[in-house]
Enzyme design. Structure first.
Site, PDB file in Angstrom:
ATOM      1  N   LYS A   1      -1.076  -1.094  -4.187  1.00 51.70           N
ATOM      2  CA  LYS A   1      -2.223  -0.182  -4.089  1.00 51.70           C
ATOM      3  C   LYS A   1      -1.654   1.222  -4.235  1.00 51.70           C
ATOM      4  O   LYS A   1      -0.959   1.731  -3.354  1.00 51.70           O
ATOM      5  CB  LYS A   1      -2.948  -0.350  -2.762  1.00 51.70           C
ATOM      6  CG  LYS A   1      -4.144   0.599  -2.606  1.00 51.70           C
ATOM      7  CD  LYS A   1      -4.804   0.438  -1.246  1.00 51.70           C
ATOM      8  CE  LYS A   1      -5.910   1.464  -1.034  1.00 51.70           C
ATOM      9  NZ  LYS A   1      -6.515   1.384   0.320  1.00 51.70           N
TER      10      LYS A   1
ATOM     11  N   VAL B   1      -9.181  -0.466  -5.372  1.00 51.98           N
ATOM     12  CA  VAL B   1      -9.496  -0.627  -3.953  1.00 51.98           C
ATOM     13  C   VAL B   1     -10.350   0.569  -3.574  1.00 51.98           C
ATOM     14  O   VAL B   1      -9.857   1.690  -3.464  1.00 51.98           O
ATOM     15  CB  VAL B   1      -8.220  -0.699  -3.087  1.00 51.98           C
ATOM     16  CG1 VAL B   1      -8.599  -0.820  -1.612  1.00 51.98           C
ATOM     17  CG2 VAL B   1      -7.366  -1.883  -3.507  1.00 51.98           C
TER      18      VAL B   1
ATOM     19  N   TYR C   1       0.867  -1.184   0.000  1.00 48.61           N
ATOM     20  CA  TYR C   1       0.000   0.000   0.000  1.00 48.61           C
ATOM     21  C   TYR C   1       0.905   1.236   0.000  1.00 48.61           C
ATOM     22  O   TYR C   1       1.585   1.520   0.979  1.00 48.61           O
ATOM     23  CB  TYR C   1      -0.898  -0.047   1.234  1.00 48.61           C
ATOM     24  CG  TYR C   1      -1.957   1.030   1.344  1.00 48.61           C
ATOM     25  CD1 TYR C   1      -2.117   2.026   0.375  1.00 48.61           C
ATOM     26  CD2 TYR C   1      -2.822   1.055   2.427  1.00 48.61           C
ATOM     27  CE1 TYR C   1      -3.088   2.994   0.496  1.00 48.61           C
ATOM     28  CE2 TYR C   1      -3.808   2.013   2.565  1.00 48.61           C
ATOM     29  CZ  TYR C   1      -3.931   2.990   1.601  1.00 48.61           C
ATOM     30  OH  TYR C   1      -4.897   3.955   1.727  1.00 48.61           O
TER      31      TYR C   1
END
Length: 305
Positions: A164, A206, A136
């Protein structure tokens, strides 16, 4: 283990009762709505999930409950946001014990690690587990930028499979794809760049407002991937005022208000968060009311060719 890091993956909210306990009944309603809409995975324990306020036992319960609810249809991914490498390795062990199929990993919390420390943190955690991992990258909110050179060092870990991408720099999707090709999947983590990121080659999204509007989110993504840009854009333009509720310090309260409006959530948050009040609440309520009143009719996005 492997995960197809594609499609819409909701970072789901955690449902609480009026007594500040886990509301597994409403949680089940929301997860089933996500699955029915066609999401590709469920992500637990992110910012939207109020993970920093959850006990270890509550996280275990949520993982086990989600694994049971999805019945193996889609992966269950738990976010790891720990202060220590030891804590991250333990969290990965617990995730596997509870049946999770993948991990989303933030850099170390609180301490602003340098590049070498951050890479080592990711490597040591990845080497401790066989669960697939999505890094992330959100330097705006968490203070550490995962650069392309850092990602290059991480490629020795075969289970690090996705990123992400939440830098807000949409060109970073192209940079990652150019550098790593199919070795790394890229999922956008910014709702207000969902369509733009998909058109730039992001493999997935996401998402946040998907918690309240799962079908609309999946429709935008699937239409864009199928090249039906005009239809995707029409829905996205309707959606944008709602999507902007995700880029706020009060995103949890905002999105939970939207979940109430679509009958798949409650507004309960865990202190120190509190439900919105006053002018701030009125503003968010007006955006949600307008969105519900003008909610578009969706095409058959599940059966596109």
């Amino acid at each position: 283990m492997s995960i197809s890091w594609t499609g819409v993956m909701p970072a789901v909210t955690t449902k609480f009762t009026d007594k500040d306990e886990l509301d597994l009944d409403m949680f089940s309603i929301n997860i089933k709505a996500q699955i029915d809409a066609g999401v590709s995975g469920i992500i637990l324990g992110g910012t939207l999930g109020e993970a920093s306020t959850l006990t270890y036992e509550e996280k275990r319960v949520l993982m086990k409950e989600t694994v049971k609810l999805v019945e193996g249809k889609i992966p269950v991914i738990i976010n790891i946001a720990e202060q220590t490498t030891k804590g991250a390795i333990h969290a990965a062990e617990v995730a596997k014990e509870c049946g999770a199929t993948g991990l989303m990993m933030l850099p170390p919390m609180r301490y602003k690690a340098n590049d070498h420390e951050t890479v080592t943190y990711f490597k040591e955690t990845a080497n401790s587990t066989d669960l697939p991992i999505m890094i992330y990258n959100n330097p705006i909110d968490y203070g550490i930028m995962v650069t392309l050179d850092m990602l290059d060092e991480l490629m020795v870990c075969e289970n690090i499979q996705a990123v992400k991408e939440s830098t807000r720099d949409i060109s970073n999707i192209t940079r990652i794809k150019t550098r790593f090709g199919d070795r790394l999947n890229v999922l956008t983590g910014v709702d207000t760049l969902g369509l733009e990121s998909t058109l730039m080659g992001a493999d997935g999204w996401v998402a946040g407002l998907v918690c309240a509007f799962p079908a609309e989110t999946c429709a935008v993504f699937e239409l864009a991937r199928a090249g039906r840009i005009k239809e995707a854009l029409e829905i996205y333009r309707w959606f944008l005022p709602l999507l902007e509720l995700d880029i706020s310090p009060q995103l949890v309260q905002n999105i939970k208000m939207a979940e109430v409006a679509t009958d798949i959530g409650t507004e309960n948050v865990r202190a120190p968060r509190l439900p919105l009040i006053g002018k701030e609440r009125d503003k968010v309520a007006a955006i949600i009311k307008q969105g519900i009143a003008t909610r578009p009719t969706l095409p058959d996005y599940k059966n596109l060719t």
